[in-house]
Design a protein around this motif. Structure first.
Motif, mmCIF file in Angstrom:
data_model
loop_
_atom_site.group_PDB
_atom_site.id
_atom_site.type_symbol
_atom_site.label_atom_id
_atom_site.label_comp_id
_atom_site.label_asym_id
_atom_site.label_seq_id
_atom_site.Cartn_x
_atom_site.Cartn_y
_atom_site.Cartn_z
ATOM 1 N N GLU A 387 9.962 22.122 -3.424
ATOM 2 C CA GLU A 387 8.610 21.567 -3.406
ATOM 3 C C GLU A 387 7.577 22.689 -3.379
ATOM 4 O OE1 GLU A 387 7.718 17.418 -1.657
ATOM 5 O OE2 GLU A 387 8.954 18.463 -0.182
ATOM 6 N N ALA A 388 6.538 22.523 -4.166
ATOM 7 C CA ALA A 388 5.506 23.543 -4.264
ATOM 8 C C ALA A 388 4.629 23.537 -3.016
ATOM 9 C CB ALA A 388 4.646 23.309 -5.510
ATOM 10 N N ALA A 389 4.118 24.708 -2.684
ATOM 11 C CA ALA A 389 3.177 24.810 -1.570
ATOM 12 C C ALA A 389 1.867 24.133 -1.937
ATOM 13 C CB ALA A 389 2.943 26.275 -1.221
ATOM 14 N N GLY A 390 1.111 23.724 -0.914
ATOM 15 C CA GLY A 390 -0.174 23.091 -1.140
ATOM 16 C C GLY A 390 -1.303 24.097 -1.047
ATOM 17 N N MET A 502 4.827 31.881 9.302
ATOM 18 C CA MET A 502 5.120 30.463 9.153
ATOM 19 C C MET A 502 4.799 29.954 7.755
ATOM 20 S SD MET A 502 1.863 28.959 11.281
ATOM 21 C CE MET A 502 2.055 27.291 10.743
ATOM 22 N N GLY A 503 4.164 30.775 6.922
ATOM 23 C CA GLY A 503 3.868 30.401 5.546
ATOM 24 C C GLY A 503 2.419 30.092 5.269
ATOM 25 N N LEU A 504 1.566 30.070 6.298
ATOM 26 C CA LEU A 504 0.139 29.800 6.114
ATOM 27 C C LEU A 504 -0.558 31.036 5.555
ATOM 28 C CD1 LEU A 504 -2.320 27.889 6.649
ATOM 29 C CD2 LEU A 504 -2.487 28.995 8.885
ATOM 30 N N VAL A 518 -0.547 26.275 2.293
ATOM 31 C CA VAL A 518 0.373 25.853 3.351
ATOM 32 C C VAL A 518 1.735 25.573 2.718
ATOM 33 C CG1 VAL A 518 -1.404 24.908 4.849
ATOM 34 C CG2 VAL A 518 -0.368 23.448 3.121
ATOM 35 N N PRO A 519 2.836 25.855 3.413
ATOM 36 C CA PRO A 519 4.163 25.575 2.864
ATOM 37 C C PRO A 519 4.419 24.079 2.757
ATOM 38 C CG PRO A 519 4.327 26.354 5.119
ATOM 39 C CD PRO A 519 2.891 26.511 4.724
ATOM 40 N N ALA A 520 5.467 23.730 1.985
ATOM 41 C CA ALA A 520 5.739 22.325 1.673
ATOM 42 C C ALA A 520 6.129 21.513 2.902
ATOM 43 C CB ALA A 520 6.839 22.243 0.612
ATOM 44 N N HIS A 521 6.668 22.148 3.970
ATOM 45 C CA HIS A 521 7.107 21.359 5.118
ATOM 46 C C HIS A 521 5.938 20.798 5.928
ATOM 47 C CE1 HIS A 521 6.839 25.486 6.928
ATOM 48 N NE2 HIS A 521 6.243 24.808 7.897
ATOM 49 N N TYR A 522 4.703 21.136 5.556
ATOM 50 C CA TYR A 522 3.535 20.538 6.199
ATOM 51 C C TYR A 522 3.094 19.240 5.529
ATOM 52 C CZ TYR A 522 2.463 24.211 9.541
ATOM 53 O OH TYR A 522 2.496 25.069 10.616
ATOM 54 N N LYS A 523 3.852 18.756 4.574
ATOM 55 C CA LYS A 523 3.479 17.516 3.901
ATOM 56 C C LYS A 523 3.388 16.364 4.891
ATOM 57 C CE LYS A 523 4.175 17.418 -1.019
ATOM 58 N NZ LYS A 523 4.786 16.695 -2.136
ATOM 59 N N ASN A 532 -4.738 15.049 3.385
ATOM 60 C CA ASN A 532 -3.542 14.866 4.211
ATOM 61 C C ASN A 532 -2.276 15.458 3.603
ATOM 62 O OD1 ASN A 532 -3.159 13.053 2.120
ATOM 63 N ND2 ASN A 532 -3.571 11.255 3.372
ATOM 64 N N PHE A 533 -2.344 15.973 2.362
ATOM 65 C CA PHE A 533 -1.198 16.629 1.727
ATOM 66 C C PHE A 533 0.031 15.710 1.710
ATOM 67 C CE2 PHE A 533 1.854 20.510 1.738
ATOM 68 C CZ PHE A 533 1.907 20.496 0.366
#
Length: 756
Positions: A387-390, A502-504, A518-523, A532-533
């Motif tokens: 999944e792509a980062a936001g 953390m990817g931010l 932000v990385p994909a795990h923040y979806k 809200n991603f």
């Protein structure tokens, strides 16, 4: 997407006028009677049938046939599927989504790139490769099966040709680990999926010898099976075949649409009768059966020697006599016989009698979705889709592009929650906007990141504070036990880049441009102005109370995320309906470079520039610096670069300086520049100002007269008895008579409408 179907074709047997060839009305017959004459009469229609069949054979270039063509259409619901018009049944073979502001369509038909005989007779928009008929059973092209009585005898159908072969087995394990073939299978298996010291996962395929890619090993149920099959016989001639170095078998380089004659076989530009035998090469025997060419070819033996020790022996190579040594040498390192070592995550090698033999994993073909990117994870062999980062972008007078791709504009001059982890509270980002002395516009002034115990403030002119103290870059700190680095990048003219473990990531140019990644795990965990991603742009205008707003209610949505109280606002009162007066010709002049495709590396074919053009036209209406249009240029270029577009030096071409170095500029800085629009409006500017001064002078005179009249009325009211009703009537009459001096017109919302 506005599309058309182009599925027409014309037979090569037709004349230039489009009419089919006319048959001759006369037939010459020999003047002979009896049995021989009847034979000749029978042969004539047969020869005619063959001639017609040959005339019906037609080849077309690859890619011809049913396809969609048209123009790029804009869209606003980023990432969502777009339904095409149902007036054409061919549209069902295409999937369309909104990507980067454009409707993008992809063909969901099975690939037939290497098919030499395309069949469109099924009436579907998806062409298919013509299959085979074998022993009365139809098979699709690409189908592979074994003989029920002999599992080592295999068959494969490729474009009306069935290849019959006997597969050969291979095992590298010791006899005590060798298991007999399982029911219905040909080859024995080795206990444990290990080859050359490398472990093979379940379902994976490995090539034991990279010099012989037709030998393939598969892992299943912790057992390794290795076998070799011959390559399928191809319908196309040798001149139309191509061998990829990482593949076992060659492929046809072209597609052909061919109308065949029932009961006859077409092979390599020739037609064969039923049960006719032929040899495409000296190692292959074929027979035409029910319109299918059934061919037999022997599978070459598996050789343990390296290619330099092989020699030709008829149809297959064989190992020549070579010296057997007890060790191998590679790049100055000596390995003992049967010793194994790794050459990376995909390849491992073994010393075999003085010869190095290496095995390699086979990676499957991967096609990623629109919200995914193809990456090679560290330590892994094959690429996979992740999944792509936001990314959320803020630029100009501020314009926002959310994590899910929603565009909106908001000119509030307070402090707002830009983005935050609303589930676990791992971080939050606040944005402070400044009015800069304007009535309606505002720009991003500072950004504040709260990350665990770390508080970072990114200010104007690239000033950085950490926990209230100004720091010199580069800076390295800890937040929640994870590293945080802040550095100034020289690339792009100088920006501050903040990266956390953390990817931010935060990228800030010190003058209003900000991008948050932000990385994909923040979806589905975020909230704030950046949305809200959750993968959908439709609900990005969701206020703090959970209510979803329309595009006309941006101010209500944005003000719900206001923080800091009244003192954090640079304007005491916001006029949310005000829109500054702007000359359309002036905005077209300043924003025209965004319409010049080559100026931004032809990025307009990848990313729709319309949102950035609309933002630019808004910014130039109330611009304190004279170069506000450059903000939209920079934001568009930044997104183009993120999409992989190679950009030319657009800043020099447009005379747009870098970020905070941008000083107050004048219109003369951009005149006579080939990339800007029509500047004829400047010739009317002097006369327009003169007329405007005259109108203002007249207006002041009228206002002075009205004020004198009002003063006289007040003096008269003082002489009259006190009464509130009389005063109210006078005020009301004055208001109705001179509304332009009292009332302020309301203009529509400044938020540009979404693209449709």
């Amino acid at each position: 997407m506005c599309c058309q179907s182009s599925g027409e074709w014309k037979s090569s047997a037709q004349s230039s006028s489009g009419e089919p060839p006319q048959k001759s009305s006369k037939t010459t017959r020999p003047k002979r009677h009896g049995q021989n004459g009847n034979r000749i009469q029978v042969l004539v229609p047969i020869l005619t049938l063959i001639l017609v069949a040959l005339l019906q054979i037609q080849t077309v270039a690859a890619g011809a046939g049913n396809s969609l063509h048209g123009y790029l259409e804009s869209c606003s619901n980023e990432g969502e599927e777009v339904q095409l018009a149902k007036r054409n049944q061919d549209f069902k073979c295409f999937n369309c989504i909104c990507q980067n502001g454009f409707v993008r369509c992809s063909n969901n038909c099975p690939p037939i790139d290497d098919c030499y005989m395309v069949d469109r007779s099924n009436g579907s928009c998806c062409p298919r490769c013509k299959g085979c008929m074998f022993r009365g059973i139809p098979y699709e092209s690409g189908a592979e099966w074994t003989d029920p009585e002999d599992p080592c005898r295999t068959y494969k159908c490729v474009a009306t040709v069935v290849t019959e072969t006997i597969q050969k087995c291979y095992s590298q394990c010791d006899d005590d680990q060798l298991q007999p073939p399982r029911p219905g299978e040909c080859c024995p298996t080795c206990q444990g999926c290990t080859i050359n010291g490398q472990t093979v996962a379940k379902g994976q395929e490995v090539v034991p010898f990279i010099d012989d890619r037709c030998l393939v090993c598969q892992c299943g149920d912790n057992q390794l099976t290795c076998s070799k099959k011959t390559c399928p016989i191809l319908l196309c001639p040798k001149s139309k075949q191509k061998q990829h170095p990482d593949e076992c078998c060659p492929r046809c380089t072209e597609k052909r649409e061919i109308f065949t004659v029932p009961g006859k076989c077409f092979f390599n530009k020739q037609m064969y009768y039923e049960k006719t035998q032929f040899m495409p090469d000296r190692c292959t025997n074929c027979t035409c059966l029910n319109g299918t060419s059934v061919c037999q070819r022997a599978t070459c033996p598996i050789l343990e020697c390296a290619p330099e020790f092989q020699e030709e022996d008829g149809c297959c190579p064989r190992c020549a006599v070579a010296e057997v040594r007890s060790e191998c040498s590679l790049e100055g390192v000596t390995y003992r016989n049967n010793e194994t070592w790794n050459m990376g995550p995909c390849r491992s090698c073994r010393c075999n009698g003085g010869t190095i033999r290496c095995s390699e994993r086979r990676c499957p073909a991967v096609k990623c979705r629109a919200n995914e990117v193809l990456k090679l994870p560290p330590g892994e062999c094959c690429h996979r889709c992740v999944e792509a980062a936001g990314t959320c972008t803020v630029f100009g007078d501020p314009h926002f592009r959310t994590f899910d791709g929603k565009f909106f504009s908001f000119q509030g001059s307070c402090k707002y929650l830009l983005a935050a982890d609303c589930r676990d509270n791992t971080f939050h980002i606040r944005l402070t906007n400044e009015g800069r002395g304007t009535r309606h516009a505002s720009w991003a002034k500072t950004i504040t990141l709260k990350l665990h115990n770390l508080r970072v403030n990114l200010g104007q002119r690239l000033r950085v504070k950490v926990n209230g103290t100004r720091v010199i870059l580069p800076y390295v700190g800890l937040a929640g036990g994870q590293n945080v680095t802040i550095e100034r990048l020289t690339e792009g003219g100088g920006v501050v880049m903040l990266r956390s473990e953390m990817g931010l990531q935060l990228e800030w140019d010190g003058a209003g441009f900000l991008q948050v990644t932000v990385p994909a795990h923040y979806k589905k965990r975020l909230c704030g102005l950046c949305g809200n991603f959750n993968g959908s742009a439709r609900d990005d205008l969701t206020s703090k109370d959970g209510r979803s707003h329309s595009d006309d209610e941006v101010w209500h949505f944005a003000n719900s995320w206001k923080v800091g109280g009244p003192k954090s606002c640079s304007r005491q009162r916001e006029n949310i309906a005000a829109l500054p007066t702007c000359d359309k010709r002036m905005s077209n002049f300043y924003c025209h470079p965004l319409s010049v495709s080559h100026l931004f590396g032809e990025c307009n074919e990848r990313l729709n520039p319309q949102n950035y053009i609309a933002a630019c036209r808004m910014d130039v209406c109330e611009c304190p610096s004279g170069s506000c249009h450059c903000d939209s240029f920079a934001a568009y270029a930044h997104e183009c670069k993120r999409l992989g577009v190679i950009l030319p030096d657009w800043r020099t071409a447009t005379k747009c300086p870098i970020g905070f170095r941008r000083n107050a500029t004048t219109l003369s800085s951009y005149l006579n520049n080939e990339y800007y629009g029509d500047s004829s409006f400047t010739r009317l500017k002097g006369r327009g100002r003169k007329q405007q001064r005259q109108q203002h002078r007249l207006h002041r005179q009228q206002l002075q007269q009205l004020q004198e009249q009002e003063l006289r009325r007040k003096q008269e009211r003082r002489r009259r008895p006190k009464g509130g009703q009389h005063n109210q009537v006078v005020d009301k009459e004055f208001t109705q008579k001179h509304p332009s001096l009292v009332l302020h017109p309301r203009a529509p919302d400044r938020t540009p409408p979404p693209l449709h």
